[in-house]
Design an enzyme around this catalytic site. Structure first.
Site, PDB file in Angstrom:
ATOM      1  N   LYS A 121     -23.973 -17.475 -28.778  1.00  0.00           N
ATOM      2  CA  LYS A 121     -23.068 -18.595 -29.068  1.00  0.00           C
ATOM      3  C   LYS A 121     -23.371 -19.198 -30.443  1.00  0.00           C
ATOM      4  O   LYS A 121     -22.470 -19.403 -31.255  1.00  0.00           O
ATOM      5  CB  LYS A 121     -23.223 -19.645 -27.968  1.00  0.00           C
ATOM      6  CG  LYS A 121     -22.174 -20.719 -28.030  1.00  0.00           C
ATOM      7  CD  LYS A 121     -22.281 -21.670 -26.858  1.00  0.00           C
ATOM      8  CE  LYS A 121     -21.880 -20.989 -25.570  1.00  0.00           C
ATOM      9  NZ  LYS A 121     -21.909 -21.812 -24.402  1.00  0.00           N
ATOM     10  N   GLY A 125     -22.054 -18.852 -17.308  1.00  0.00           N
ATOM     11  CA  GLY A 125     -22.226 -19.800 -16.210  1.00  0.00           C
ATOM     12  C   GLY A 125     -23.624 -19.872 -15.628  1.00  0.00           C
ATOM     13  O   GLY A 125     -23.866 -20.587 -14.673  1.00  0.00           O
ATOM     14  N   TYR A 145     -29.222  21.026 -18.302  1.00  0.00           N
ATOM     15  CA  TYR A 145     -28.146  20.348 -17.564  1.00  0.00           C
ATOM     16  C   TYR A 145     -28.699  19.275 -16.642  1.00  0.00           C
ATOM     17  O   TYR A 145     -29.888  19.264 -16.323  1.00  0.00           O
ATOM     18  CB  TYR A 145     -27.314  21.360 -16.761  1.00  0.00           C
ATOM     19  CG  TYR A 145     -28.026  21.965 -15.564  1.00  0.00           C
ATOM     20  CD1 TYR A 145     -27.975  21.351 -14.320  1.00  0.00           C
ATOM     21  CD2 TYR A 145     -28.743  23.153 -15.680  1.00  0.00           C
ATOM     22  CE1 TYR A 145     -28.618  21.894 -13.228  1.00  0.00           C
ATOM     23  CE2 TYR A 145     -29.396  23.702 -14.588  1.00  0.00           C
ATOM     24  CZ  TYR A 145     -29.332  23.058 -13.358  1.00  0.00           C
ATOM     25  OH  TYR A 145     -29.980  23.589 -12.278  1.00  0.00           O
ATOM     26  N   CYS A 153     -31.708  17.924 -10.420  1.00  0.00           N
ATOM     27  CA  CYS A 153     -30.684  17.650  -9.411  1.00  0.00           C
ATOM     28  C   CYS A 153     -31.068  16.515  -8.482  1.00  0.00           C
ATOM     29  O   CYS A 153     -30.382  16.260  -7.495  1.00  0.00           O
ATOM     30  CB  CYS A 153     -30.326  18.910  -8.633  1.00  0.00           C
ATOM     31  SG  CYS A 153     -31.710  19.541  -7.677  1.00  0.00           S
ATOM     32  N   MET A 192     -26.538 -20.764 -17.205  1.00  0.00           N
ATOM     33  CA  MET A 192     -27.385 -21.870 -17.661  1.00  0.00           C
ATOM     34  C   MET A 192     -26.528 -23.104 -17.883  1.00  0.00           C
ATOM     35  O   MET A 192     -25.363 -23.127 -17.544  1.00  0.00           O
ATOM     36  CB  MET A 192     -28.139 -21.449 -18.902  1.00  0.00           C
ATOM     37  CG  MET A 192     -29.192 -20.412 -18.586  1.00  0.00           C
ATOM     38  SD  MET A 192     -29.916 -19.754 -20.040  1.00  0.00           S
ATOM     39  CE  MET A 192     -28.578 -18.976 -20.835  1.00  0.00           C
ATOM     40  N   ARG A 199     -25.238 -27.142 -25.396  1.00  0.00           N
ATOM     41  CA  ARG A 199     -24.945 -25.933 -24.619  1.00  0.00           C
ATOM     42  C   ARG A 199     -26.037 -24.891 -24.794  1.00  0.00           C
ATOM     43  O   ARG A 199     -26.585 -24.738 -25.880  1.00  0.00           O
ATOM     44  CB  ARG A 199     -23.642 -25.284 -25.100  1.00  0.00           C
ATOM     45  CG  ARG A 199     -22.414 -26.118 -24.898  1.00  0.00           C
ATOM     46  CD  ARG A 199     -21.246 -25.417 -25.595  1.00  0.00           C
ATOM     47  NE  ARG A 199     -20.227 -26.351 -25.969  1.00  0.00           N
ATOM     48  CZ  ARG A 199     -19.091 -26.518 -25.307  1.00  0.00           C
ATOM     49  NH1 ARG A 199     -18.830 -25.793 -24.258  1.00  0.00           N
ATOM     50  NH2 ARG A 199     -18.215 -27.394 -25.709  1.00  0.00           N
ATOM     51  N   SER A 252     -34.774  23.909 -11.189  1.00  0.00           N
ATOM     52  CA  SER A 252     -34.047  22.645 -11.093  1.00  0.00           C
ATOM     53  C   SER A 252     -35.030  21.614 -10.542  1.00  0.00           C
ATOM     54  O   SER A 252     -35.587  21.801  -9.455  1.00  0.00           O
ATOM     55  CB  SER A 252     -32.850  22.803 -10.156  1.00  0.00           C
ATOM     56  OG  SER A 252     -32.190  21.574 -10.050  1.00  0.00           O
ATOM     57  N   ARG A 282     -16.677 -14.892 -28.497  1.00  0.00           N
ATOM     58  CA  ARG A 282     -17.654 -13.875 -28.086  1.00  0.00           C
ATOM     59  C   ARG A 282     -16.884 -12.619 -27.700  1.00  0.00           C
ATOM     60  O   ARG A 282     -15.670 -12.682 -27.455  1.00  0.00           O
ATOM     61  CB  ARG A 282     -18.511 -14.363 -26.924  1.00  0.00           C
ATOM     62  CG  ARG A 282     -17.712 -14.698 -25.691  1.00  0.00           C
ATOM     63  CD  ARG A 282     -18.593 -15.256 -24.605  1.00  0.00           C
ATOM     64  NE  ARG A 282     -17.767 -15.900 -23.603  1.00  0.00           N
ATOM     65  CZ  ARG A 282     -18.233 -16.647 -22.618  1.00  0.00           C
ATOM     66  NH1 ARG A 282     -19.505 -16.869 -22.528  1.00  0.00           N
ATOM     67  NH2 ARG A 282     -17.431 -17.186 -21.734  1.00  0.00           N
ATOM     68  N   HIS A 326     -14.598 -18.883 -12.715  1.00  0.00           N
ATOM     69  CA  HIS A 326     -15.871 -18.201 -12.547  1.00  0.00           C
ATOM     70  C   HIS A 326     -15.695 -16.914 -11.724  1.00  0.00           C
ATOM     71  O   HIS A 326     -16.147 -15.842 -12.107  1.00  0.00           O
ATOM     72  CB  HIS A 326     -16.848 -19.152 -11.839  1.00  0.00           C
ATOM     73  CG  HIS A 326     -18.178 -18.543 -11.562  1.00  0.00           C
ATOM     74  ND1 HIS A 326     -18.486 -17.976 -10.349  1.00  0.00           N
ATOM     75  CD2 HIS A 326     -19.260 -18.370 -12.352  1.00  0.00           C
ATOM     76  CE1 HIS A 326     -19.708 -17.505 -10.395  1.00  0.00           C
ATOM     77  NE2 HIS A 326     -20.212 -17.737 -11.599  1.00  0.00           N
TER      78      HIS A 326
HETATM   79  C1  PEP Z   1     -34.853  16.340  -4.658  1.00  0.00           C
HETATM   80  O1  PEP Z   1     -35.845  16.322  -3.945  1.00  0.00           O
HETATM   81  O2  PEP Z   1     -34.776  15.757  -5.753  1.00  0.00           O
HETATM   82  C2  PEP Z   1     -33.639  17.041  -4.217  1.00  0.00           C
HETATM   83  C3  PEP Z   1     -32.589  17.139  -4.993  1.00  0.00           C
HETATM   84  O3  PEP Z   1     -33.629  17.523  -2.955  1.00  0.00           O
HETATM   85  P1  PEP Z   1     -33.368  16.613  -1.663  1.00  0.00           P
HETATM   86  O4  PEP Z   1     -32.931  15.286  -2.140  1.00  0.00           O
HETATM   87  O5  PEP Z   1     -32.332  17.307  -0.867  1.00  0.00           O
HETATM   88  O6  PEP Z   1     -34.699  16.596  -1.023  1.00  0.00           O
END
Ligand code: PEP
Ligand code: MG
Length: 869
Positions: free
Chosen positions: A22, A101, A845, A825, A103, A92, A758, A336, A450
């Site tokens: 501000k 809102g 990936y 993963c 503070m 302010r 993975s 802002r 708000h």
């Molecule tokens: C993990 O362990 O990160 C995984 C992807 O396998 P799960 O979550 O199925 O154990």
């Protein structure tokens, strides 16, 4: 001597860290010649110093403030606490990061029994002066002294009732004087002291209160939710007051330079004539649309539009501007970057690129990756909506659709875990409840109330200003046209139309608009890593493709096992006492799984699909209910007792570290053999249909290269059998998950046996920390609160420990096999902060749930933009 206080003309927009958002913007507006009431900012460094100094203002700071106050008096030609022409100020808060809102603010500071009379003389309006005084006493008492606001509201409401007044401004001068006396009596009763007459005391107490408000409960919660560091502190802005409540040629309002809900390139806002700022935001009176200012004050409207263009061009972004008109003169009180829905954010970014205001790279940096999930949620199904009974209509304050049970307070909603929050109006205390809710419905308040602002910011559906609704908070119900809705009843909200429906309405997938598609095409041009999906069914795969998945990085086959057609052969397979007996259910499963995989390969049409072989402990599939045990007894021809005993033997004390993952297949290789056959037969079938396939087989929970080589031999033999019998050959990959610390440190040996790794960061985190991924939420919040950890390691990768294990694994694996493909993963694959780390350690990936795919794509693009600059 260190400088802590800055006149607006001494600052600039680059000084946000020191002056808060501000303060920095007030300075910037002053410097570009816009009409801003004069003032000064006490820096965030002063706030930190205040906390170091046992929450006391120190001598030098008080002196500096007094000097700046004198300058302000000279500039305005008025005197603070003066008996003639008194100067009033607003105080302010304003941190470097906007915390709407959270503070405190005090307006009309500088009034006492003497200056109020002087203000009457100076302005010629007694009513105005006394109205300002009663507002000031109430605000000061609430904000600085912590006296609950309702104590004052109650007196005001009673007085209005007694005198048949509907609105505050209908109260007479005499009424205001009565109010002031009664307010002061409350003040004395609550604090044991008289209301402070000394205006310097008023100011210093308020500055202290603003510093203190940095650590009020709602600000702490807001910072925690929004990941804002506690140490940055707030600045305090002291500014000469201008008055929107000086009669019919005065007013106040809030406007956005573009529509914050849709992104449309058109000014959007609200104002109230003869009112002060808080009246618009608090939703006490329903404001008028900014366009109607054109009729009431055409010149001011024109000037305001011009200011909007200047500010938008200057900041190169949509602005949220507060203004006041005092007796026909326009003042800007704040600008802002405007909060907006994600839909609006994308449209504004895409439009600004085509208007030549920003580059594609800047546009990419403008969108918060996790906000994209807002767009991917569902709207109501048309058919279901048509049959829905409309209860009432309010303002479409924040888009989206919500169905849920009604709750009238945040506490009960929090206990319930989800639902629709129905309030007269929301206040910052409701913030946690709003986050948990499915949607928000308020009786009062406009598009900038708000409730509306917060809901848009967090992507919740919200309907505000639903005035026909009458709430009885004690009975926990609301009434509309004689229909009573009680706590726990279902209602549905359509935040895009403002309609409130009775009961539950089904939702459908939302279509992603052209702006989204265009924006995401820029993202894909820039990002380097692939983004794959954790998807277990053809339906998940279709969703994933819609959101831009470049393959399936994790298909958890066990999820298919829970389907009604598969669970019984699975149980038969587990109950079987030898390989021979296991053959029959396995054959049944092979056929059923093949069908599932065909669906997945078709949906992914040529993109890689990584199938993870069976992972959880077997007892998870076994029957628990008596009736299920009996059914299994009939199916297998075994007596109930034998089955109960078998279930018991399969139980484990510590199943997550037990007989699961590849360990299962070491004992029962035929399970994995069946699964790979199903994958390959499905791939051959789909390929025959003319759809390309890229199967990848993944083995979970490996701890040693020998496990992999043992299983690999059997898997390859099974696949070769399939190829021989079908006279076909297909390219496929065979890899493993890295989910155990031992696998990380022996990755050179494991890499010899695998074409890809993975990282299963869920298990890797669980086993590295020794924290159960299913139970640790019970203590993770204590760890965070006590600052033992910064973030939940199951959400954001722990770079120091788990991350180091990953780095060690990558180093060893690449040394052994430079061509090895590397991905992740675990849940972390969809978390922006973790993704940044994965990018830098050299993964190829990330794989995450379909709804997080756009988040991951954008996070990766932002990393590239930042790296290239
Ligand atoms: C993990 O362990 O990160 C995984 C992807 O396998 P799960 O979550 O199925 O154990
Ligand atoms: Mg795992």
């Amino acid at each position: 001597m260190k400088k802590f206080v800055y006149t607006f003309s001494e600052g600039s927009k680059e000084m946000k860290k020191l002056l808060g958002g501000k303060g920095a913007n007030l300075s910037e507006m002053t410097n570009i010649g816009l009409s801003v009431p004069a003032g000064f900012t006490i820096s965030t460094e002063a706030c930190n110093e205040y906390y170091q100094n046992d929450k006391k203002l120190w001598k030098e700071l008080v002196l500096e403030i007094n000097n700046k106050l004198n300058e302000l008096e000279k500039k305005s030609g008025k005197k603070f606490g003066g008996e003639i022409n008194p100067m009033l100020v607003s105080v302010r808060s304003g941190a470097a990061v906007s915390m709407p809102g959270m503070m405190d603010t005090v307006l009309n500071l500088g009034l006492n029994d003497t200056t109020v009379k002087a203000l009457c003389k100076a302005t010629g309006s007694e009513r105005f002066a006394y109205d300002s005084y009663r507002r000031f006493i109430q605000m000061f008492s609430d904000v600085v002294m912590g006296i609950p606001k309702y104590k004052f509201d109650r007196i005001m409401e009673n007085l209005k009732k007694e005198n048949h007044c509907e609105h505050d401004h209908e109260l007479s001068l005499e009424h205001l004087k009565i109010l002031i006396n009664e307010y002061k009596t409350i003040y004395k009763k609550e604090t044991g002291k008289y209301f402070p007459e000394n205006t310097i005391d008023q100011l210093m107490l308020t500055i202290k209160a603003v510093f203190d408000s940095w650590n009020n409960q709602r600000a702490i919660v807001y910072r925690e939710i929004n990941d804002i560091p506690d140490e940055i502190g707030t600045a305090v802005n002291v500014q000469a007051m201008v008055f929107g409540n000086m009669g019919e040629s005065s007013g106040t309002g809030v406007a956005f330079t573009r529509n914050p809900a849709t992104g449309e390139q058109k000014i959007f806002g609200e104002f109230l004539m003869n009112a002060q700022g808080e009246d618009v935001v608090a939703g006490i009176r329903t404001p008028k649309s900014i366009e109607s200012l054109k009729e009431i004050m055409p010149e001011i409207y024109k000037e305001f539009l011009k200011n909007c263009s200047i500010l938008e061009a200057h900041y190169k972004d949509m602005q949220d501007i507060e203004f006041t008109i005092e007796k026909g003169k326009l003042y800007l009180l704040q600008t802002r970057t405007g909060k907006r829905t994600t839909k609006a954010a994308i449209r504004i970014a895409v439009d600004m690129v085509s208007e030549g205001i920003i580059s594609k790279e800047e546009a990419i940096l403008r969108i918060e990756p996790s906000s994209l999930t807002q767009l991917l949620h569902k709207n109501f199904e048309e058919k279901s909506l048509k049959n829905g009974k409309i209860l009432t209509e309010g303002l479409a304050a924040s888009p989206g659709a919500a169905s849920g049970r009604v709750y009238f307070d945040s506490e009960t909603l929090k206990e319930a875990g989800s639902g629709i929050l129905v309030r007269l109006e929301t206040s910052p205390e409701d913030i946690e409840g709003m986050y948990i809710s499915d949607g928000i419905l308020t009786v009062r308040g406009g598009m900038t109330s708000h409730a509306a602002v917060v809901a848009r910011g967090i992507g919740k559906c919200c309907i505000s200003g639903c005035g026909e609704l009458s709430i009885d908070e004690t009975k926990k119900e609301f009434t509309i046209d004689n229909q009573v809705i009680k706590e726990g009843d279902f209602i549905s909200l359509d935040g895009s139309t403002g309609k409130v429906y009775l009961g539950e309405i089904k939702k459908k997938d939302l279509k992603l608009d052209e702006n989204f598609q265009e924006f995401m095409s820029w993202v894909d041009e820039i990002k380097k890593l692939d983004v794959k999906a954790n998807a277990d069914t053809p339906h998940d795969c279709e969703t994933a493709i819609k959101f831009g998945a470049e393959g399936v990085g994790l298909c958890r086959t066990e999820h298919m096992f829970f389907a009604e057609d598969k669970i019984w052969p699975v149980r038969e397979m587990i109950i079987a006492s030898d390989e021979e007996e296991r053959k029959k259910p396995i054959q049944k499963l092979l056929e059923l799984q093949k069908k599932d995989f065909e669906g997945i390969f078709r949906a992914m049409s040529g993109k890689p699909v990584t199938v993870r072989l069976l992972d959880p402990p077997l007892h998870e599939f076994l029957p628990k209910k008596k009736s299920e045990i009996e059914k299994l007894s009939v199916l297998t021809g075994r007596d109930v007792k034998t089955i109960e005993n078998r279930v018991k033997t399969l139980e484990e004390i510590n199943p997550m570290l037990g007989h699961r993952g590849c360990r299962l297949a070491i004992t029962y290789p035929e399970i994995y053999e069946m699964q790979v056959k199903a994958v390959m037969l499905a791939a051959i079938q789909v390929k025959k249909e003319g759809v390309d396939v890229q199967p990848e087989i993944m083995i979970p929970l490996v701890t040693d290269a020998n496990e992999l080589s043992f299983l690999k031999e059997r898997i390859i033999t099974s696949i070769d059998d399939i190829f021989k019998n079908s006279d076909t050959k297909l390219k496929y990959k065979l890899g493993t998950m890295i989910e155990v610390p031992r696998a990380c440190v022996t990755s050179d040996e494991i890499a010899k046996e695998a074409e890809f790794f993975s990282f299963g960061t869920n298990d890797l985190t669980q086993i590295s920390y020794g924290f159960s991924r299913d139970d640790s939420n019970k203590f993770i919040s204590d760890y965070k609160q006590k600052k033992i950890i910064d973030a939940d390691p199951f959400q954001t990768i722990d770079k120091k420990g788990v991350g180091k294990l990953m780095q060690a694994s990558i180093l060893l694996a690449k040394k052994e096999k430079p061509s090895i493909q590397l991905g992740v993963c675990g849940e972390h694959g969809g978390d922006p902060k973790s993704i940044e780390f994965f990018h830098f350690i050299g993964l190829d990936y990330v794989s995450c749930s379909p709804y997080r795919i756009p988040v991951a794509r954008l996070s990766l693009a932002q990393i590239e933009v930042k790296n290239n600059n």
